[in-house]
Design a protein around this motif. Structure first.
Motif, mmCIF file in Angstrom:
data_model
loop_
_atom_site.group_PDB
_atom_site.id
_atom_site.type_symbol
_atom_site.label_atom_id
_atom_site.label_comp_id
_atom_site.label_asym_id
_atom_site.label_seq_id
_atom_site.Cartn_x
_atom_site.Cartn_y
_atom_site.Cartn_z
ATOM 1 N N ALA A 223 -2.043 -42.846 24.603
ATOM 2 C CA ALA A 223 -2.203 -41.881 25.698
ATOM 3 C C ALA A 223 -1.032 -40.892 25.719
ATOM 4 N N ALA A 224 0.179 -41.418 25.517
ATOM 5 C CA ALA A 224 1.366 -40.543 25.492
ATOM 6 C C ALA A 224 1.316 -39.620 24.279
ATOM 7 N N LEU A 225 0.808 -40.163 23.191
ATOM 8 C CA LEU A 225 0.734 -39.383 21.953
ATOM 9 C C LEU A 225 -0.185 -38.174 22.111
ATOM 10 N N VAL A 226 -1.316 -38.365 22.756
ATOM 11 C CA VAL A 226 -2.267 -37.261 22.920
ATOM 12 C C VAL A 226 -1.569 -36.071 23.571
ATOM 13 N N PHE A 227 -0.768 -36.346 24.584
ATOM 14 C CA PHE A 227 -0.032 -35.268 25.255
ATOM 15 C C PHE A 227 0.909 -34.558 24.268
ATOM 16 N N LEU A 228 1.706 -35.331 23.537
ATOM 17 C CA LEU A 228 2.693 -34.716 22.640
ATOM 18 C C LEU A 228 2.042 -34.021 21.446
ATOM 19 N N ALA A 229 0.826 -34.443 21.100
ATOM 20 C CA ALA A 229 0.126 -33.853 19.954
ATOM 21 C C ALA A 229 -0.632 -32.586 20.329
ATOM 22 N N ALA A 230 -0.829 -32.374 21.629
ATOM 23 C CA ALA A 230 -1.683 -31.257 22.068
ATOM 24 C C ALA A 230 -0.906 -29.945 22.160
ATOM 25 N N ARG A 231 -1.623 -28.853 22.084
ATOM 26 C CA ARG A 231 -1.011 -27.522 22.244
ATOM 27 C C ARG A 231 -0.292 -27.413 23.586
ATOM 28 N N GLU A 232 -0.862 -28.082 24.605
ATOM 29 C CA GLU A 232 -0.350 -27.948 25.975
ATOM 30 C C GLU A 232 1.069 -28.486 26.148
ATOM 31 N N SER A 233 1.559 -29.303 25.202
ATOM 32 C CA SER A 233 2.938 -29.819 25.321
ATOM 33 C C SER A 233 3.940 -28.845 24.688
ATOM 34 N N ARG A 234 3.545 -27.573 24.562
ATOM 35 C CA ARG A 234 4.312 -26.578 23.784
ATOM 36 C C ARG A 234 5.754 -26.371 24.221
ATOM 37 N N PHE A 235 6.106 -26.732 25.479
ATOM 38 C CA PHE A 235 7.491 -26.502 25.939
ATOM 39 C C PHE A 235 8.297 -27.799 25.914
ATOM 40 N N VAL A 236 7.758 -28.809 25.237
ATOM 41 C CA VAL A 236 8.435 -30.112 25.155
ATOM 42 C C VAL A 236 8.847 -30.336 23.703
ATOM 43 N N THR A 237 10.131 -30.364 23.437
ATOM 44 C CA THR A 237 10.583 -30.676 22.072
ATOM 45 C C THR A 237 11.956 -31.335 22.107
ATOM 46 N N GLY A 238 12.211 -32.163 21.108
ATOM 47 C CA GLY A 238 13.501 -32.854 21.014
ATOM 48 C C GLY A 238 13.618 -34.033 21.965
ATOM 49 N N GLN A 239 12.477 -34.527 22.454
ATOM 50 C CA GLN A 239 12.507 -35.580 23.472
ATOM 51 C C GLN A 239 12.060 -36.937 22.913
ATOM 52 N N VAL A 240 12.562 -37.973 23.528
ATOM 53 C CA VAL A 240 12.081 -39.328 23.240
ATOM 54 C C VAL A 240 11.397 -39.822 24.517
ATOM 55 N N LEU A 241 10.097 -39.968 24.444
ATOM 56 C CA LEU A 241 9.324 -40.414 25.611
ATOM 57 C C LEU A 241 9.220 -41.943 25.555
ATOM 58 N N VAL A 242 9.840 -42.588 26.511
ATOM 59 C CA VAL A 242 9.856 -44.050 26.527
ATOM 60 C C VAL A 242 8.602 -44.564 27.244
ATOM 61 N N VAL A 243 7.877 -45.438 26.574
ATOM 62 C CA VAL A 243 6.647 -46.005 27.153
ATOM 63 C C VAL A 243 6.816 -47.523 27.118
ATOM 64 N N ASP A 244 7.381 -48.060 28.180
ATOM 65 C CA ASP A 244 7.819 -49.464 28.132
ATOM 66 C C ASP A 244 7.596 -50.242 29.430
ATOM 67 N N GLY A 245 6.714 -49.729 30.287
ATOM 68 C CA GLY A 245 6.450 -50.432 31.544
ATOM 69 C C GLY A 245 7.652 -50.449 32.480
ATOM 70 N N GLY A 246 8.634 -49.590 32.193
ATOM 71 C CA GLY A 246 9.807 -49.473 33.055
ATOM 72 C C GLY A 246 10.981 -50.351 32.629
ATOM 73 N N MET A 247 10.815 -51.055 31.506
ATOM 74 C CA MET A 247 11.837 -52.020 31.091
ATOM 75 C C MET A 247 13.237 -51.402 30.945
ATOM 76 N N SER A 248 13.307 -50.240 30.281
ATOM 77 C CA SER A 248 14.622 -49.669 29.986
ATOM 78 C C SER A 248 15.239 -48.946 31.180
ATOM 79 N N SER A 249 14.465 -48.858 32.272
ATOM 80 C CA SER A 249 15.012 -48.145 33.433
ATOM 81 C C SER A 249 15.409 -49.104 34.554
ATOM 82 N N SER A 250 15.345 -50.396 34.263
ATOM 83 C CA SER A 250 15.660 -51.344 35.328
ATOM 84 C C SER A 250 16.489 -52.512 34.800
ATOM 85 N N MET A 251 17.234 -53.133 35.711
ATOM 86 C CA MET A 251 18.031 -54.313 35.316
ATOM 87 C C MET A 251 17.332 -55.589 35.737
#
Ligand SMILES: NC(=O)c1ccc[n+]([C@@H]2O[C@H](COP(=O)([O-])OP(=O)(O)OC[C@H]3O[C@@H](n4cnc5c(N)ncnc54)[C@H](OP(=O)(O)O)[C@@H]3O)[C@@H](O)[C@H]2O)c1
Length: 251
Positions: A223-251
């Motif tokens: 699902a995240a890939l579709v966004f990054l692969a589409a023309r509509e993500s044209r202003f998004v570059t150089g980013q790492v999109l974390v898809v982890d159920g929130g694991m890396s953002s919480s202790m």
């Protein structure tokens, strides 16, 4: 939004797992998908599965670590599809062993597959995108590049370097109309993580540790890939999109 009709996507490591779910998702958005893996028979089965869902899929068996073979295969298929608009550079390998006994050849093998090979094939494909002035390159990173974990020293080193590579490529390829991003999956139930999801103790720990309380599914990454692969993500570059159920953002 996110219509990929008329576009061609190459997804490395897509005979199963995250790559196969990605091929399915991009195909459903209308893209022609070129799927890849080392085993031609398994790959053909995957292609038939996609075709049965009405997805236009081509099977391209090659080993990403054999750079000459990979480049030749891509050049050959390019004669048929004429262009590659989207690259999901996703094939990856793991080797689990304690740091103090981790064999150097395994370190080099894992780093080569997860970093060097992706750099070489990605650059080759970027040349075609540069000539056409358009491209979407998405690498598969990992939350192990953000959070330390024991016994995966080569994998972590390669994925962390991959996150850096994304920013460098994004800076250099922007003028060619190419965006470059990565998806960093958390723990996703695939063959790669068999050892972990077969371990009830690990699963209990994970379900407690992840705010969304579950293993991820390959479709969560797709699902995240579709966004990054589409023309509509044209202003998004150089980013790492974390898809982890929130694991890396919480202790
Ligand atoms: N699962 C997770 O929790 C997780 C978390 C973070 C990141 N990732 C990353 O996500 C990516 C996909 O992982 P996955 O979990 O979907 O793994 P997987 O189920 O093991 O699938 C790996 C795919 O890559 C192919 N492959 C492996 N080595 C290859 C090579 N040298 N050349 C071409 N194809 C190759 C495999 O097919 P063959 O074996 O037939 O070649 C298979 O299609 C990897 O980069 C991995 O590091 C996964």
């Amino acid at each position: 939004m996110f219509d990929l009709s008329g576009q061609v996507a190459l997804i490395t490591g897509s005979s199963r797992g995250i790559g196969l779910a990605a091929a399915q998702a991009l195909g459903r958005q209308g893209a022609t998908v070129i799927i890849n893996g080392r085993d031609p028979a398994v790959l053909e089965q995957a292609r038939e599965g996609l075709a049965s869902q009405g997805i236009h899929a081509l099977a391209l068996p090659f080993d990403i670590t054999d750079i000459d073979q990979a480049v030749q295969a891509v050049d050959e298929v390019s004669k048929t599809v004429e262009k590659i608009d989207i690259l999901f550079s996703n094939a990856g390998v793991q080797h689990r062993e304690k740091l103090l006994t981790f064999p150097l050849p395994d370190f080099e093998r894992v780093v080569f597959a997860n970093l060097t090979a992706q750099w070489a094939l990605g650059r080759h494909i970027a040349r075609g995108m540069d000539a056409r002035g358009y491209g979407r390159i998405i690498f598969t990173g990992s939350i192990t590049a953000l959070l330390g974990r024991r016994e995966i020293t080569a994998y972590t080193a390669a994925k962390a370097a991959m996150h850096g590579l994304v920013r460098q490529w994004a800076a250099e390829l922007a003028e060619s109309g190419i965006t470059v991003n990565a998806i960093a999956p958390g723990y996703i139930k695939t063959e790669l993580t068999t050892k972990l999801w077969n371990d009830p103790e690990f699963t209990a720990w994970l379900e407690n540790r992840v705010p969304l309380k579950k293993w991820g599914d390959p479709d969560d990454i797709a699902a995240a890939l579709v966004f990054l692969a589409a023309r509509e993500s044209r202003f998004v570059t150089g980013q790492v999109l974390v898809v982890d159920g929130g694991m890396s953002s919480s202790m």
